[in-house]
Design a protein around this motif. Structure first.
Motif, mmCIF file in Angstrom:
data_model
loop_
_atom_site.group_PDB
_atom_site.id
_atom_site.type_symbol
_atom_site.label_atom_id
_atom_site.label_comp_id
_atom_site.label_asym_id
_atom_site.label_seq_id
_atom_site.Cartn_x
_atom_site.Cartn_y
_atom_site.Cartn_z
ATOM 1 N N LEU F 355 -6.758 42.866 15.427
ATOM 2 C CA LEU F 355 -8.090 43.042 14.870
ATOM 3 C C LEU F 355 -8.113 42.875 13.359
ATOM 4 O O LEU F 355 -9.122 42.504 12.775
ATOM 5 C CB LEU F 355 -8.663 44.403 15.283
ATOM 6 C CG LEU F 355 -7.941 45.681 14.879
ATOM 7 C CD1 LEU F 355 -8.513 46.221 13.601
ATOM 8 C CD2 LEU F 355 -8.121 46.712 15.983
ATOM 9 N N MET F 358 -8.692 39.225 12.115
ATOM 10 C CA MET F 358 -9.992 38.591 12.295
ATOM 11 C C MET F 358 -10.974 39.290 11.360
ATOM 12 O O MET F 358 -10.831 40.469 11.084
ATOM 13 C CB MET F 358 -10.496 38.755 13.714
ATOM 14 C CG MET F 358 -9.505 38.395 14.767
ATOM 15 S SD MET F 358 -10.181 38.791 16.384
ATOM 16 C CE MET F 358 -8.764 38.527 17.398
ATOM 17 N N SER F 427 -13.892 45.609 12.080
ATOM 18 C CA SER F 427 -12.903 44.796 11.391
ATOM 19 C C SER F 427 -13.040 43.315 11.730
ATOM 20 O O SER F 427 -12.858 42.469 10.866
ATOM 21 C CB SER F 427 -11.506 45.287 11.750
ATOM 22 O OG SER F 427 -10.562 44.350 11.356
ATOM 23 N N SER F 428 -13.356 43.035 12.963
ATOM 24 C CA SER F 428 -13.310 41.634 13.376
ATOM 25 C C SER F 428 -14.655 40.941 13.230
ATOM 26 O O SER F 428 -14.711 39.781 12.846
ATOM 27 C CB SER F 428 -12.847 41.530 14.825
ATOM 28 O OG SER F 428 -11.617 42.168 14.980
HETATM 29 NA NA NA Z 1 -10.534 42.455 11.234
#
Ligand code: NA
Ligand code: NA
Lengths: 145, 112, 802, 94, 145, 493, 160
Positions: F355, F358, F427-428
């Motif tokens: 994660l 990305m 996060s992604s």
């Molecule tokens: Na991320």
């Protein structure tokens, strides 16, 4: 003892003697010094044992139930046909895999002839990924003992 | 006899378990095959041993043994074969791709 | 569907429609369309006021999952209506403000969609009678708030703030849900009204107090009560209209609303009183105390909001005391606190909304909200200053602004409760007015700071992004309307008091109302020279002193790094959870098959063994045994020996040879046990398997010594023997406990039924043909599968890329 | 009488088998094990015949045949493995 | 793959294997047909048939066997499965429960009173699957490079 | 006679076989597979109606009456699961059309998928103990093949563990069948139930029930879930989705069936154990879900959590909790499929698995992002999405039963669910966009549409929970009152 | 030669039909076959070939010879087994055979191998010689060679 009884007794006797043969063969494979000689006991004396036993069974069924079992006869034929071949193939494999002959062996006419063959076989085995190396190590170890 | 066979099955289970706990995949696969044997021994013992003749009508004087377990075992044998074949091939493909059949080397990446 | 339901649904519907409007009608700012929604709702709710003020309620139900009594049942009483008016009213103003605040380059359709979602959810919360329906909307407010806080999601701080708010509020929400489930369970109803009706029956259930605590957790997290307040300052990363709307005027009031709504349920309990009151009071103090040290105007307002929410909360707590006393003259004294709370709820929304908008204007104008860079804006932004002044004076509790009225009432309440002689108030009561007063002092101080640091003092243009200037009129309209209300309410408080607050009291004390209690109050600006007045004067005096001497006592804050500690606790907790989780999980998830098998086998041994011991299944008699012939014995023994020898086999070929012996042995046993078909199959399968092994061996390495350490090997033995023992034991026990005859005698009629003499074959081919058919499919899968495994190879192994 | 003889025969076979099992375990060479295994197979054939007689059933006669066949196939397979390391060739070699 | 630099005269084995495999094949057919009344049936029949092929594969080689029996064993297996499952669906046509089997006795010239049953088709399918799968598996592995 | 009951299993089986002959014709393979799944959906819906009007249905294979032959039993519980699995599979097939490599499709891929489904549906429908074993095996064998489809290193590495562990669990299953047959002498579930009730659940039967529990715990990932994350994170996306959606559910189904129909007499032992295991599963799954950054692992541990959650419903075994569990099963099948599809799509689009590798994907793939957001909420049980009602009902059940620890664990776990997936989303999908428009891998419609369908499914299931309630109440009714099942099976008609 | 067999079968069938029983019966067929054998034997010279069953008789003769050898050498091996001390001297020697062709070679090899105490280890590439491992070269090599000759002759009677 009636006729039937006698025949059945004979049948049983055949089977029993087959069993005795088998036992003797088994003792043979314990006592004989190398795989070549053991195979004599193992693949063949036992053949006779089977012959006797199956014959006994055949006779038994024939007299007891009037049933002539082709399958039993076929079994006998089959064992006769295959047992020797099995022995042959094992011995050949043993020989080609360099299983040592016993020290009492007094002649080996194949030795010279197959020297080249053995070397080739050796090369092949290593080429095919040392498949045999472990097996052989084990054998060698045993033979050293 | 029943108890004896059950104990034999137990021994097979023990040995199989030991094999399953080893590092080498081949040992593990042999272990799984052995487990199957034990299960079959268990099932064949269930209806009681040597209390009937073969489950073929017209054979033998005593009534036939419980045939159902036999049918189950037969099915299981065939399935066991299928599974063994698959796991064997997986083992060899794993070795082919990854170069080891040692399970402790087949852990894979740790995420973090 | 009634108009009421429609009122709740309209924002949701427009949430869906607005993006399309934004896309297709480019010329008009989408905010104008959005504004129509709260505006029309406001009008709708306003026209309901007379009815509600009359003491009536309006209700309507939209079935959702009627089978479980989970519905959206809208229920409007004074309490709901008060909040609904806030939601729609402030909503209208905020949207109006936002039209000028947000650059058209922003993703407006998202913004208004989220805002509409929020509005609908909020309306749903305050109008739901069904607990689970309420919960639905409750969570929706958390989610829409999350989305709005992270509106600028590329910024890390926005994301962190959003995450924090979502985690805390949803956690609270889930706790509240559990509370709802409990209360619903013991009351056997999801309807708040029905629950209130059955309070006397359920309040001694042992889940009553747990349910209360859980529900309070939900309320406290949502209303940013200590120690859950930490999300609110971070939520200020949201665009300012959002802060004005959600994080001061409406959403944070949801928790307050919940406490008010549940007052008739839990109100008589000491736990409720103390928890609500003390948490509220402490939050009041803590928020005001911390607001003083903020240098970001928005942060200051955030802490101020926390503080004010605490104040309202504590007043509801105090008010609940009335329910302890029941219907009596004394109780009215305490209901006054609730009345004050409701009143302040409205007041706070007006001045705080205005103040947030002011901060937005300042920020927009000069590009910073940092008090250290601001100053002297009074001359450049006089209108803004005026608005700010009115707002903060009200916040500080000074006349002639509405904040003064409610604060006075607050003082009255804490003084009254100090007199009470129940709930151990004789001992602890004095704390209440003391904290209230101290907190008010700090409130005065930060209100002063807000004005002085921003508008007075030197103007330092070089430290600003842009030179200061008044904003477009559009941006001023909303705050002006709000401050006008601030003043208007001061002069005509009873318009609100009579039409909103008094009916809302019905929602809090229905039991008392039912008994004829008159809970309405007239609100006066002037009470005469009563203690409250002296307290206010004291607040102003001490406040001015503290403000002027701030730099001398500021060091005090260093003694209280706890606020930071709370935040650190939150961050640390998350980090710890992640890292500890990784450690723990890595510890047992070794990705090593042996370990996994150990788990399985231990599970097998312990659980099954344990059950044997626990149930007493260990006492049984062995099954009746058939005799053992010598051949059988030898075969069994040979098999056992062969099996064990496999473990010691030095080459894999030896192992497979021994395995073949096993196969032969099994087949032989099958023969001995009258199973010819099995013997046949076993033999062939065994042979084919052996061939398969040999074929595969060609590709595999010779097996090596396991090289286990002694301990591992002992462990292996223990486990193996354990598994074997349990297996055998259960097998023997099962055989010894035969309870029924097998069904299989039926199959002995195989010839008549299925036309075959071979029973096994008849079972396989007919009675249980399905098994056979499927087993063939199993085989087919294996065959095809092996083919696929071998043929489908990665041409170029580009490792792990999917 | 006959029954005793059959039982005796089976016992003798049993002992023979046990001895062969020992040979299979101790080896020492792989062909030794194969010889013993082959022998076990063949002896089991006899055992089954005797069992058929003593159980008075014809149901195992197929088993006898099959066992004989399969013992043979196993032996061939093992031997070829020992000899060549591979038991199934892809192409003709002659 | 192995380059055969040395040659094995396999004449004994091959000659016997030809004969033996004939016997096995006959037996397989017998087992298959007899299964309804004595040990045997589709599974065993198929397995024995497969083992005959395995024998030929071991003794000869894939190329030879393929030439001798030029079928795609995957398809054989699939066809077998189709037969088995087909009888299941077949019962639907006659308005019977899925997998209902029918049997009856017919007087056929030369065979006399003969029992014909749909189980036969079912079991034929089973046998074909077994053969097809076993051979597919062994061939797949053996042919892998 | 209700031959229709056999179809959810037999149609896929037949299709799988026919597809072998159609190996070169991919388009035809796809079409047929899809049609069959759609047919199954139709059949299941029809069966549900039929059960409503006629009660529990059964099909005696070969016309052999129970308990002697094998039979399929269609009650609401099983048919609901069949329906859901058919829907999920149909949608996953759609996804497969655009995601699976041609070379796979030539390698009987759709046959294996059909067989997997056949095994799953068979397991749901069968009324016979041993037949259940066989159906399990079909499912497992197909899964063995599918998990390593493509033969990548990671796949082989994990699949070998998966296979061995499942082989062992199948073995335990077989042994358990042997044990039970030894004591009870029957294989028909209803008959077993009747006999156990008649004889009483003696200690040995309780012990045997625990042996069964071990099996199903392994298959379902109840406490014995350690095999799951590894295995579920290696196969191709579609296969992962099917695994995540279907496989553990079969184990769960079996546990529900067995401990409501057969071994319900000693809940103080059996159901307590289930409860403890469910609790531990919730804890372990929750911890695991936040432990890793590999999004496939996050998804896999979420599977574990759901298992624990659903099993709480069984541990408690009140009408309400059982209804909740059925709801939650249906929900979880749909949403887990969606989760795995989304995760797989993310990985396919970014070529990353963690994660933190990305970022900002929502700019590139907004719809994907929002669907992920919805799936996050749905899994966390946020209303009005599909997880909510199940959660409420199970929660209610724990209250009725006084199982407060389970209640607490179940609800705390949903915070972990939320957190674990929120982390991925934040996060992604959010954050700086790092993939520029030119290097962005275009999103295929074929990938998006199936995800969208499942998303709609989750929303619809949440909002339209009422429409299912009659069936689900019926399903739970049979679980509460085994006599209904027994009567339906053992009455001769 | 197949012609003779077909004729024999034809005769048997004829016999069965002539018997005119209610049902076709196998025993009648066998009886007919036996009758046929006699007829074909009497007439085989008309076909200018060997009587087809003469091979059969040769085969029986071969079997008998073989059985004698089998029993004799089994005695030898068993003798070795039960002797308290093993003192035979095994060896591997070459034997060149006059037989040709797969079937002949195989048959001889089978017989050699069935005879206890001797195993064919290899067949030369041309198939004209065997390498035989004998258990006791010292004592029984000559006896073995003698039986080999007998076998060869008997086999040729069957095959040629
Ligand atoms: Na991320
Ligand atoms: Na990132």
């Amino acid at each position: 003892m009636t006729v039937d009884g006698t025949i059945e007794f004979i049948a049983a006797l055949l089977m029993l003697s087959g069993a005795v043969m088998a036992l003797l063969s088994a003792i043979g494979i314990m006592r004989f010094p190398d795989v070549y000689t053991r195979s004599h006991a193992g693949t063949k004396s036992s053949t006779l044992a089977v012959l006797l036993t199956l014959l006994g069974a055949f006779i038994h069924f024939a007299s007891d139930q009037g049933f002539y079992s082709v399958r039993l006869l076929l079994g006998i034929v089959f064992v006769f046909l295959t047992a020797p071949v099995a022995g042959h193939v094992i011995i050949r494999a043993a020989y080609r895999a360099n299983v040592k002959m016993s020290d009492t062996t007094i002649e080996d006419e194949l030795k010279g002839v197959l020297q080249q063959v053995k070397q080739d076989a050796e090369a092949d085995r290593t080429e095919t990924g040392e498949i045999m190396s472990e097996d052989k190590k084990e054998e060698l170890k045993h033979q050293e003992e | 006899m029943e108890t004896l066979v059950t104990i034999l099955a137990g021994v097979l289970v023990t040995v199989a378990t030991y094999l399953l706990l080893s590092k080498s995949l081949i040992r593990v696969v042999i272990g799984t095959a052995m487990l199957t044997h034990a299960a079959h021994l268990l099932i064949i013992t269930v209806p009681g041993l040597k209390i009937g003749s073969v489950p073929i009508l017209g054979e033998g004087d005593a009534g036939p043994v419980d045939a159902l377990p036999q049918a189950l075992i037969l099915t299981s044998i065939v399935i066991g074969f299928a599974v063994t074949a698959v796991s064997l091939v997986l083992t060899y493909r794993t070795y082919q791709e990854i170069g080891t059949d040692k399970l402790d080397q087949l852990r894979g990446d740790q995420d973090e | 569907m009634s108009i009421l339901i429609l009122a709740i649904l309209i924002p949701f519907i427009s949430a869906v429609i607005l993006p399309f409007a934004h896309r297709y009608i480019r010329r008009i700012h989408v905010g104008w369309f959005a504004m129509l929604v709260p505006l029309s709702l406001f009008i709708y709710f306003i026209q309901l006021t007379p009815i509600i003020a009359n003491g009536d309620v309006i209700q309507s139900t939209l079935s959702w999952i009627p089978s479980y009594g989970i519905n959206f049942s809208a229920y409007v009483d004074g309490l709901s209506l008060t909040l609904a008016l806030l939601i729609s009213g402030v909503g209208t103003l905020v949207i109006l403000y936002s039209i000028y605040y947000l650059s058209p380059k922003e993703s407006l359709s998202h913004f208004y969609t989220y805002l509409m979602l929020f509005m609908g959810a909020m309306l749903g919360v305050v109008m739901s009678d069904n607990l689970l329906g309420l919960y639905v909307f409750w969570e929706l407010t958390s989610i829409s708030s999350f989305l709005l806080i992270a509106f600028w999601y590329q910024r890390k701080r926005s994301r962190d703030g959003a995450k924090k708010s979502l985690l805390i509020t949803v956690t609270g929400g889930i706790s509240m849900l559990v509370g709802f489930l409990m209360i619903g369970f013991i009351a056997e109803s999801w309807s708040i009204r029905e629950i209130i009706g059955s309070v006397s029956m359920i309040n001694d259930h042992y889940l009553f107090i747990p349910a209360m605590i859980l529900i309070l957790l939900g309320a406290f997290t949502k209303s940013a009560q200590f120690p859950f307040h930490i999300w609110l300052p971070d939520a200020m990363e949201a665009p300012t209209p959002v802060s004005a709307y959600l994080h001061s005027a409406t959403m944070v009031k949801a928790g307050i609303y919940l406490v008010a709504r549940f007052t008739p349920v839990f109100g008589g309990e000491a736990v409720w009183f103390w928890v609500v009151t003390s948490v509220g009071l402490f939050t009041l103090f803590w928020g005001s105390f911390n607001a003083v040290k903020q240098t970001d105007l928005k942060a200051l307002l955030a802490y101020s909001t926390i503080s004010q929410l605490g104040m309202i909360m504590s007043m509801f707590g105090i008010g609940s005391a009335a329910l302890h006393l029941g219907y009596s003259t004394e109780s009215v004294v305490y209901t006054g606190a609730s009345f004050a709370a409701l009143f302040h709820l409205v007041n706070h929304s007006t001045f705080k909304g205005a103040l947030f908008m002011v901060v937005g204007i300042v920020d927009h104008s000069v590009g910073t909200r940092d008090t250290r860079r601001l100053g002297g804006l009074i001359s450049l932004m006089p209108i803004t200053f005026t608005i700010a002044l009115i707002g903060s004076m009200s916040m500080a509790g000074l006349p002639p602004f509405n904040g003064f009225l409610s604060k006075e009432m607050f003082f009255t309440a804490v003084l009254e409760i100090n007199e009470a002689n129940f709930f151990a108030l004789e001992t602890w009561g004095i704390i209440l007015p003391v904290i209230a007063w101290i907190a008010s002092v700090f409130t005065f101080v930060y209100s002063t700071i807000f004005i002085v640091k921003t508008f007075l003092g030197p103007y330092q243009e070089e430290r600003l992004e842009h030179p200061a200037h008044e904003p477009k009129w559009g941006m001023l309209v909303s705050p002006i309307i709000l401050v006008v209300l601030v003043i208007a309410i001061f002069f005509f408080p009873n318009v609100i008091g009579k039409n909103l607050v008094t009916p809302a009291m019905n929602g809090l004390f229905p039991q008392l109302i039912a008994q004829g209690e008159e809970l309405g109050q007239r609100i006066y600006a002037w009470h005469g020279f009563v203690p409250e007045l002296y307290m206010t004067i004291g607040v102003v005096l001490l406040g001015i002193v503290l403000f002027l001497t701030k730099k001398y006592w500021q060091g005090v804050y260093n003694l209280f790094p706890e606020d930071l500690a709370l935040n650190e606790l939150y961050g640390g907790l998350l980090d710890q959870i992640e890292s500890k989780s990784t450690t723990v999980t890595n510890f047992y998830m070794t990705r090593y098959l042996r370990d996994y098998l150990v788990y399985i086998f231990l599970f097998f041994i312990l659980l099954i063994g344990g059950t044997i011991v626990f149930t007493g299944a260990y006492s049984f008699s062995l099954p009746e045994n058939a005799n053992i012939t010598s051949l059988e014995f030898i075969i069994v023994l040979s098999m056992a020996v062969a099996a064990i020898s496999i473990l010691f086999a030095k080459s894999r070929l030896t192992a497979i040879v021994l395995n073949s012996i096993l196969g032969f042995g099994i087949a032989m046993l099958f023969v001995l046990f009258s199973a010819p078909d099995l013997a046949l199959t076993q033999l062939v399968v065994e042979t084919v398997t052996t061939v398969l092994f040999l074929v595969a061996y060609y590709f595999l390495p010779e097996w090596e010594k396991e090289g286990n350490r002694r301990r591992a090997s002992i462990t292996n033995w223990i486990i193996s023997i354990g598994v074997g023992a349990v297996f055998t034991f259960v097998a023997l026990a099962a055989q010894g406990n035969k309870a029924f005859d097998s069904i299989s005698t039926y199959f002995e009629n195989a010839y008549e039924l299925a036309g075959g003499n071979n029973i096994v074959n008849a079972i396989l081919g007919d009675f249980r043909a399905l098994d056979t058919m499927l087993e063939v499919i199993v085989l087919l899968i294996a065959g095809l599968g092996v083919y696929v495994f071998i043929r489908l190879k990665n041409k170029k192994e580009s490792e792990e890329s999917d | 009488m006959i029954e005793i003889m059959l039982t005796l025969a089976l016992t003798l076979y049993g002992i023979a088998i046990a001895i062969s099992v020992i040979r299979t375990i101790i080896g020492p060479s792989l062909p030794d094990r194969i010889v013993a295994l082959d022998m076990i197979g063949v002896m089991l054939v006899s055992c089954i015949a005797i069992i058929s007689v003593s159980y008075g059933t014809k149901a195992f006669l197929e088993v006898i045949l099959i066992l004989a066949i399969l013992a043979f196939i196993s032996t061939i397979a093992f031997s070829k493995y020992i000899e060549r390391g591979t038991i199934i060739d892809s192409r003709r070699d002659d | 793959m192995i380059k055969h630099r040395y040659r094995i005269n396999n004449v004994i084995l091959r000659t016997v294997a030809k004969l033996v495999s004939l016997i096995i094949l006959t037996l397989a057919v017998y087992l298959f047909l007899a299964g309804h009344h004595s040990p045997g049936g589709g599974f065993v029949g198929g397995l024995v048939l497969a083992s005959a092929l395995v024998l030929l594969l071991i003794v000869f080689d894939i190329e030879t066997v393929r030439k001798g029996i030029p079928v795609d064993f995957k398809k054989v297996a699939a066809f077998g499965a189709l037969l088995s499952v087909g009888t299941g669906f077949g019962a639907l046509i006659f308005g019977e429960n899925f997998l209902s089997q029918a049997f009856d006795y017919f007087n056929l010239p030369f065979f006399g009173k003969t029992e014909l049953t749909t189980v036969m088709i079912f079991e034929a399918g089973v046998a074909l699957v077994v053969v097809g799968v076993v051979v597919t598996i062994i061939l797949s592995i053996s042919e892998d490079e | 006679m209700n031959n229709l009951i056999a179809m959810p299993m037999m149609l896929p089986v037949l299709t799988a076989i026919i597809l072998i002959f159609l190996r070169p014709y991919i388009k035809i393979q796809r079409t047929i597979s899809l049609i069959v799944m759609i047919a199954n959906i139709g059949i299941s819906i029809y069966l549900l109606q039929l059960i409503q009007s006629n009660g529990i249905l059964r099909l005696d294979f070969g016309g052999w009456e129970p308990p002697f032959g094998i039979l399929f039993v269609a009650d609401s519980f099983s048919v609901i699961l069949v329906l859901t699995s058919s829907i999920v599979t149909a949608i996953c097939l759609l996804y497969a059309f655009s995601s699976v490599e041609k070379s796979y499709e030539h390698m009987f891929f759709y046959s294996f998928i059909n067989l997997l489904v056949a095994g799953v549906n068979g397991s749901f429908l069968t009324g016979d103990l041993f037949n259940l074993f066989v159906c399990f095996e079909i499912m497992l064998l197909a899964s063995y093949i599918l998990i390593a489809f493509g033969g990548k290193k990671g796949q082989l590495r994990e699949s070998i563990k998966y296979v061995i562990i499942n082989v062992i669990s199948s073995w335990i299953f077989l042994v358990a069948i042997g044990y039970l047959y030894a004591v009870i002498g029957s294989l028909n579930l209803a008959h077993l139930s009747e006999r156990i009730a008649e004889h009483g659940q003696t200690p040995i039967i309780t012990v045997i029930s625990i042996v069964f529990l071990t099996v199903f715990a392994l298959k379902a990932g109840l406490f014995l879930y350690f095999w799951l994350p590894g295995s579920y994170s290696v196969p191709s996306t579609v296969v992962g989705a099917l695994f995540g959606a279907l496989l553990t559910k079969v184990g769960i189904y079996a546990m529900f069936r067995f401990f409501s129909l057969l071994f319900y007499h000693e809940p103080a032992i059996t159901h307590t154990i289930i409860g403890v295991l469910a609790g531990l599963t919730l804890v372990g799954g929750s911890i695991g879900a936040v432990a890793y950054k590999d999004i496939r692992l996050v998804a896999s541990y979420n599977v574990v959590i759901a298992v624990g959650f659903i099993l709480v419903g069984l541990a408690v075994s009140t009408q309400s909790s059982l209804e909740g569990a059925v709801y939650y099963l249906v929900h979880d099948m749909i949403v887990k499929a969606l989760l795995f599809l989304l995760v797989g799509t993310m990985i396919a689009l970014t070529k990353e698995t963690k994660l933190d590798q990305m970022s900002g994907l929502i700019r590139n793939y907004p719809l994907l992002g929002w669907m992920f957001f919805i799936v996050t909420l749905s899994l966390a049980g946020i209303p009005p999405l599909s997880g909510f009602i199940g959660k409420v009902l199970i929660g209610g059940g724990t209250l009725e039963n006084g199982s407060y620890i389970l209640l607490a664990l179940a609800f705390i776990s949903s915070i972990f669910v939320l957190y674990s997936l929120l982390r991925v989303f934040l996060s992604s999908f959010w954050g700086e966009t790092i993939i520029s428009k030119d290097e962005e891998i275009p999103m295929k419609k074929g990938l998006l549409i199936p995800c969208a369908l499942l998303t709609i499914g989750s929303i619809a299931l949440g909002l339209g929970a009422e429409s299912l309630s009659v069936y689900i109440q019926d399903a739970a009714q049979v679980l509460v009152d085994p006599q209904l099942y027994i009567d339906a099976v053992l009455s001769s008609d | 030669m197949p012609a003779q067999f077909l004729i024999n079968v034809f005769i048997a069938l004829l016999w069965t039909l002539i018997s005119d029983e209610d049902e076709l019966s196998f025993t009648t067929f066998v009886a007919g076959y036996l009758v046929g054998i006699v007829i074909v034997f009497l007439m085989h010279r008309f076909f200018g070939e060997r009587f087809y069953l003469s091979r059969f008789f040769s085969l029986i003769k071969l079997l008998l010879i073989f059985n004698r050898e089998l029993i004799l050498s089994a005695k030898v091996v068993l003798g070795h087994i039960i002797r308290p001390k093993i003192k035979f001297k095994p060896g591997l020697f070459k034997y060149e055979t006059a037989l040709r062709g797969d079937w002949e070679t195989t048959a001889l090899a089978l017989l050699v191998m069935l005879t206890p105490g001797s195993v064919v280890v290899e067949v030369t590439q041309k198939g004209d010689a065997f390498y035989i491992h004998a258990m006791d070269v010292d004592q029984s090599k000559n006896a073995l060679l003698r039986s080999l000759k007998r076998f060869e002759k008997a086999i040729m009677e069957v095959t040629r």
